[in-house]
Design a protein around this motif. Structure first.
Motif, PDB file in Angstrom:
ATOM      1  N   GLY A 124       0.787  -1.224   0.000  1.00 35.20           N
ATOM      2  CA  GLY A 124       0.000   0.000   0.000  1.00 35.20           C
ATOM      3  C   GLY A 124       0.817   1.270   0.000  1.00 35.20           C
ATOM      4  N   ALA A 125       2.141   1.169  -0.066  1.00 40.08           N
ATOM      5  CA  ALA A 125       2.994   2.355  -0.055  1.00 40.08           C
ATOM      6  C   ALA A 125       3.060   2.993  -1.438  1.00 40.08           C
ATOM      7  CB  ALA A 125       4.395   1.991   0.412  1.00 40.08           C
ATOM      8  N   ARG A 126       3.379   4.269  -1.441  1.00 36.97           N
ATOM      9  CA  ARG A 126       3.612   4.991  -2.694  1.00 36.97           C
ATOM     10  C   ARG A 126       5.111   5.061  -2.937  1.00 36.97           C
ATOM     11  NH1 ARG A 126       2.920  11.477  -2.988  1.00 36.97           N
ATOM     12  NH2 ARG A 126       4.130  11.847  -4.894  1.00 36.97           N
ATOM     13  N   LYS A 127       5.541   4.681  -4.125  1.00 35.51           N
ATOM     14  CA  LYS A 127       6.965   4.708  -4.456  1.00 35.51           C
ATOM     15  C   LYS A 127       7.375   6.122  -4.844  1.00 35.51           C
ATOM     16  CE  LYS A 127       8.311   2.715  -8.289  1.00 35.51           C
ATOM     17  NZ  LYS A 127       8.665   1.628  -9.235  1.00 35.51           N
ATOM     18  N   LEU A 128       8.459   6.596  -4.245  1.00 36.15           N
ATOM     19  CA  LEU A 128       9.031   7.897  -4.597  1.00 36.15           C
ATOM     20  C   LEU A 128      10.197   7.654  -5.545  1.00 36.15           C
ATOM     21  CD1 LEU A 128       9.065   9.532  -1.027  1.00 36.15           C
ATOM     22  CD2 LEU A 128       7.310   9.728  -2.809  1.00 36.15           C
TER      23      LEU A 128
END
Length: 426
Positions: A124-128
């Motif tokens: 569920g994380a957003r990749k930077l």
């Protein structure tokens, strides 16, 4: 917006690496109106990382971490924080494919197994996106709006990602949180007036009623080897108002500090003096004894210095002073190498050898040994020769060997600044 910064790595705690990431983050975030309420450094252990993030989230609900995103066993940041959020680690197939292609084209071989963990992300994380290295950053947020942004620890990568990806996100978020649809959120901005060769207490005396601050702007005194920096900070103002207030306050400080001020913000004295010599059409050479080439190194570290700085002589031994700078043997015997006549002769010799219009000479006792009652450790003679007109100065600098050498190089530039101002050469 209130944020905490967490820098991660055993090397930070052991003192082998200076935490430049924390300082850079604090400066850049303040410029977009973010308040840094705490900076913390922890080791590489998963438990200490999770504990530090948990405590920071309880205080502010917003944390930026640097470090621990690499391919080795001690890189525990992602799994530690994922577990804290109750998230599993999952493979990012797109990033894994990119890693494999990158390794094949750059290193002509298969991706090492250890590097695969750089493609693992908390569920569920957003990749930077990281355009400066192989480890992506991570934005992880919970249902309460609390978030952690994880950046690499390599300074070049961290700074690039901060500018490319994270700062735009934080600007948008800060604007929303500032309320009332305000187009321009308040900022925290600073400007610095740089001084040299004047004590902190003497500056405070000169400032009088402004010693504690100027028109509501806070004033900090930052003493160092170069001199005392005066840092003004504006908080809670829109950017344009902050800039205007800082400009006016710096002008007031400069008027009171007078000739002791040589520059602002990141300006350093070698850069300033090269600029003044360039404007006046002056070329420069050096003759160094106790500083061993430090002054020349500081000058040549400035881009474009070659149009002003011609070169120099490191005349550590008396034989070199005689042979390359034409210092008379009788002068050395009568006055010693650390003396005004020898400094004068060295400056003249540097000019003669290089054809420069300005010669700077430094000769002294850097220690820890070699001092006498007449010439204790820290005694330094400096001479500045401008077209044959010479100005000299004797100082007894405090500190260890490195500090004495640096302070001697700094005051040599300051003596040049005073000499040019006195002769109206610039």
């Amino acid at each position: 917006m209130r944020i905490e910064i967490l820098t991660i790595g055993d090397e930070l705690l052991l003192g082998f690496t200076i935490d430049t990431n924390g300082a850079h983050l604090a400066r850049e975030l303040a410029a977009v109106g973010v308040e840094i309420v705490r900076r913390t450094s922890v080791g590489d252990g998963a438990e200490v990382i999770a504990a530090a993030v948990r405590e920071a989230l309880d205080r502010t609900g917003a944390v930026i971490t640097t470090g621990g995103l690499g391919p080795t066993a001690d890189d525990m940041t992602k799994p530690a924080i994922a577990a804290l959020f109750g998230r599993a680690m999952v493979m990012d197939a797109e990033h894994l494919a990119w890693l494999e292609e990158r390794w094949r084209t750059r290193f002509n071989g298969p991706l090492p197994v250890s590097n695969r963990q750089q493609a693992l992300m908390p569920e569920g994380a957003r990749k930077l996106v990281n355009r400066h290295g192989s480890a992506p950053g991570v934005w992880l947020e919970d249902e309460r709006g609390r978030w952690v942004a994880m950046l690499p620890g390599v300074p070049r990568e961290m700074r690039g990602m901060l500018a490319d990806t994270l700062l735009p996100t934080l600007r948008e978020r800060a604007a929303r949180e500032s309320g009332a649809g305000r187009a321009e959120p308040p900022v925290v901005r600073s400007r610095t007036l740089r001084t040299t060769s004047i004590a902190e207490s003497m500056i405070a005396d000169r400032l009088g009623a402004l010693a504690r601050g100027v028109d509501g702007l806070s004033l900090a005194y930052l003493p160092g080897q170069e001199g005392v920096d005066l840092r003004l900070t504006a908080r809670g103002l829109p950017a344009a108002d902050a800039d205007a207030a800082l400009a006016g306050a710096v002008a007031r400080l400069r008027e009171l500090v007078g000739t002791w001020a040589y520059g602002e913000d990141a300006e350093e004295l070698p850069e300033v003096m090269l600029g003044r010599c360039r404007a006046a059409g002056l070329t420069l050479s050096v003759a160094e004894s106790c500083t061993g080439g430090l002054l020349g190194a500081r000058l040549t570290a400035v881009p474009g210095s070659s149009d002003v700085f011609l070169g120099g002589v490191i005349a550590y031994a008396n034989e070199v002073k005689r042979g390359l700078l034409d210092v008379p043997v009788e002068m050395l015997a009568e006055h010693g190498a650390v003396s005004e006549p020898v400094a004068r002769a060295m400056a003249a010799g540097a000019r003669a050898r290089t054809g420069a219009r300005v010669g700077i000479a430094i000769t002294g006792v850097a220690g820890p040994g070699g001092g006498t009652e007449e010439k204790p450790v820290g005694t330094v003679w400096i001479a500045v020769d401008v077209d044959g007109e010479v100005r000299t100065h004797r100082s007894v600098f405090i500190g260890d060997r490195g500090e004495i050498r640096f302070r001697a190089s700094q005051f040599a530039l300051e003596l040049l600044r005073r000499t040019l101002a006195r002769t109206a050469a610039v």
